[in-house]
Design an enzyme around this catalytic site. Structure first.
Site, short mmCIF file in Angstrom:
data_model
loop_
_atom_site.label_atom_id
_atom_site.label_comp_id
_atom_site.label_asym_id
_atom_site.label_seq_id
_atom_site.Cartn_x
_atom_site.Cartn_y
_atom_site.Cartn_z
N TYR A 32 1.82 -36.87 21.62
CA TYR A 32 2.67 -38.48 21.62
C TYR A 32 1.27 -38.73 20.31
O TYR A 32 0.66 -40.15 21.14
CB TYR A 32 2.86 -38.85 22.80
CG TYR A 32 4.15 -40.35 22.48
CD1 TYR A 32 5.18 -39.76 22.67
CD2 TYR A 32 3.91 -41.55 22.76
CE1 TYR A 32 5.67 -40.75 22.03
CE2 TYR A 32 4.91 -42.48 22.41
CZ TYR A 32 6.08 -42.37 21.94
OH TYR A 32 7.02 -42.79 22.13
N HIS A 34 -1.11 -41.65 18.03
CA HIS A 34 -0.89 -42.69 17.47
C HIS A 34 -1.94 -42.50 17.22
O HIS A 34 -3.48 -41.68 16.74
CB HIS A 34 -1.39 -43.37 18.76
CG HIS A 34 -1.81 -43.29 19.83
ND1 HIS A 34 -3.24 -43.14 19.53
CD2 HIS A 34 -2.39 -43.06 20.90
CE1 HIS A 34 -4.48 -43.14 21.28
NE2 HIS A 34 -3.43 -43.08 21.03
N HIS A 37 -5.86 -40.77 17.77
CA HIS A 37 -6.05 -39.20 17.43
C HIS A 37 -6.10 -39.48 16.15
O HIS A 37 -6.82 -38.14 16.01
CB HIS A 37 -4.23 -38.87 17.85
CG HIS A 37 -4.23 -39.50 19.05
ND1 HIS A 37 -2.91 -39.57 19.83
CD2 HIS A 37 -4.29 -38.62 20.38
CE1 HIS A 37 -2.63 -40.03 21.16
NE2 HIS A 37 -3.78 -39.03 21.57
N LYS A 147 -12.35 -44.44 23.35
CA LYS A 147 -11.60 -44.85 24.48
C LYS A 147 -11.34 -44.40 26.02
O LYS A 147 -11.37 -45.10 26.90
CB LYS A 147 -10.48 -45.21 23.57
CG LYS A 147 -9.14 -45.32 24.37
CD LYS A 147 -8.01 -46.00 24.88
CE LYS A 147 -6.96 -46.17 25.73
NZ LYS A 147 -6.75 -44.99 26.61
N ASP A 148 -11.91 -43.00 25.92
CA ASP A 148 -11.81 -42.50 27.54
C ASP A 148 -13.46 -41.73 27.53
O ASP A 148 -13.83 -41.34 27.64
CB ASP A 148 -10.89 -41.16 27.40
CG ASP A 148 -9.94 -41.79 26.86
OD1 ASP A 148 -8.75 -42.38 28.28
OD2 ASP A 148 -8.91 -41.32 26.06
N GLN A 151 -14.52 -39.63 30.12
CA GLN A 151 -14.30 -38.37 29.42
C GLN A 151 -14.98 -37.46 28.34
O GLN A 151 -16.26 -37.20 28.85
CB GLN A 151 -13.41 -38.54 29.25
CG GLN A 151 -12.61 -37.37 28.58
CD GLN A 151 -10.81 -37.24 28.37
OE1 GLN A 151 -9.96 -37.18 28.60
NE2 GLN A 151 -10.78 -37.47 27.02
N SER A 183 -2.90 -46.04 22.87
CA SER A 183 -2.58 -45.43 24.31
C SER A 183 -1.51 -44.75 23.94
O SER A 183 -0.53 -45.63 23.41
CB SER A 183 -3.20 -45.85 25.42
OG SER A 183 -2.58 -45.11 26.17
N SER A 184 -1.56 -43.81 23.93
CA SER A 184 0.33 -43.14 24.31
C SER A 184 0.97 -43.93 25.42
O SER A 184 1.55 -43.37 25.35
CB SER A 184 0.16 -41.19 24.79
OG SER A 184 -0.51 -40.34 24.01
#
Ligand code: AMP
Length: 295
Positions: A32, A34, A37, A147-148, A151, A183-184
């Site tokens: 998904y 955007h 990515h 963004k993450d 992680q 974000s998805s």
């Protein structure tokens, strides 16, 4: 763009390219797609000869009751975008966790705070799937989004701790024009919620400025400031924490390089975001200034 569905097929294709001297870049995603990515893909395209992306909605990283079944999917669109971005190989694993799969990769400490506190098992799921993906893709560079942030820090630690022969490249957060981090999951927002959503990033930015100017010094004060700035909006704060930038450790009073990271619920969506913060460092005691006076 070739689509591969088994780890061994991907591994063969990658090894063939490497034998020809190619540098391999890898961008793992849950699809998904955007612009966030695609920025990772662009970075990989610029720096590498062979670009591998993956799309896999990893069940291991969803806790019971989370949005695994509802996670947005649009493979035909993703394929179009990845082709246009000149991805060479797309890995869409099938049966990635066959009957009997029993291994977990767990990175201690870094996964305990922030999202880790509210999403039990999430980061173990992430570390496990990324280990499997890296074993299949054997990339020279792994592209992750800031963004993450938690992680990215966990995976950087994991790569170092396990001596995995890959360089982690962390790319900046890509935002909508009004500041909302792409974000998805933004697709879950109603138009009215979407209009409120940029306040999240604004609250983090404003709080970061107060920390940088020395007006907010306490860790608890920083949390309270973010919360205060979201009052009156339909956003419900799950957490907001200012932690040390590298090892995500609590620090109070706030000094040095930090990350201010937060999660909010807005309608059906849970949004996360973070900003870098340079908190003032306390003057070193006994240090002399140019005139030899103690400052
Ligand atoms: P996801 O598909 O959400 O699992 O994300 C796949 C990769 O894209 C992860 O490394 C994310 O950090 C990264 N990513 C997601 N959103 C953004 C964004 N807005 N800006 C930069 N990277 C992102």
């Amino acid at each position: 763009m070739r689509i591969l569905r088994t780890a061994s097929n991907l591994n063969q294709a990658v090894r063939r390219a490497r034998a020809g001297g190619a540098r391999i870049g890898f961008v793992p995603t849950m699809g998904y797609l955007h612009d966030g990515h695609l920025a990772l893909v662009r970075a990989a395209r610029e720096e590498c000869d062979l670009v591998v992306a993956s799309i896999f909605v990893n069940p291991l990283q969803f806790a019971a009751g989370e949005d695994l079944a509802k996670y947005p999917r649009d493979l035909p669109r993703d394929h179009r975008l990845l082709r246009k971005a000149d991805v060479d190989l797309l890995f869409e694993p099938e049966n990635f966790y066959p009957e009997g799969f029993a291994t977990r990769v767990s990175v201690e400490r870094l996964g305990e705070r922030l999202c880790g506190r509210y999403r039990p098992g999430h980061f173990v799921g992430v570390s496990t799937v990324v280990t499997k993906l890296l074993a299949a893709a054997e990339p020279d560079r792994l592209y992750l989004g800031r963004k993450d942030y938690q992680q990215a820090m966990i995976l950087t630690r994991m790569v170092a701790d396990l001596n995995l022969p890959v360089r982690v490249v962390i790319c900046p957060t890509v935002r909508e024009a009004d500041g909302l981090a792409m974000s998805s999951r933004n697709v879950y927002l109603t138009p009215e919620e979407r209009a409120w959503a940029p306040n999240f990033y604004r609250a983090l930015r404003a709080t970061a400025l107060l920390i940088e100017s020395g007006e907010v010094r306490g860790a608890g004060e920083a949390t309270a400031e973010v919360e205060r700035r979201l009052l009156g909006s339909p956003m419900r704060l799950q957490y907001a924490e200012a932690l040390t930038a590298d090892d995500l450790a609590p620090i109070d009073p706030l000094t040095g390089d930090l990350v201010l990271a937060a999660a909010v619920f807005l309608g059906k969506a849970r949004l996360i975001d973070n900003v870098a913060v340079r908190a003032p460092r306390p003057p070193r005691p006994g240090k002399k200034n140019d005139r030899g006076r103690r400052v």
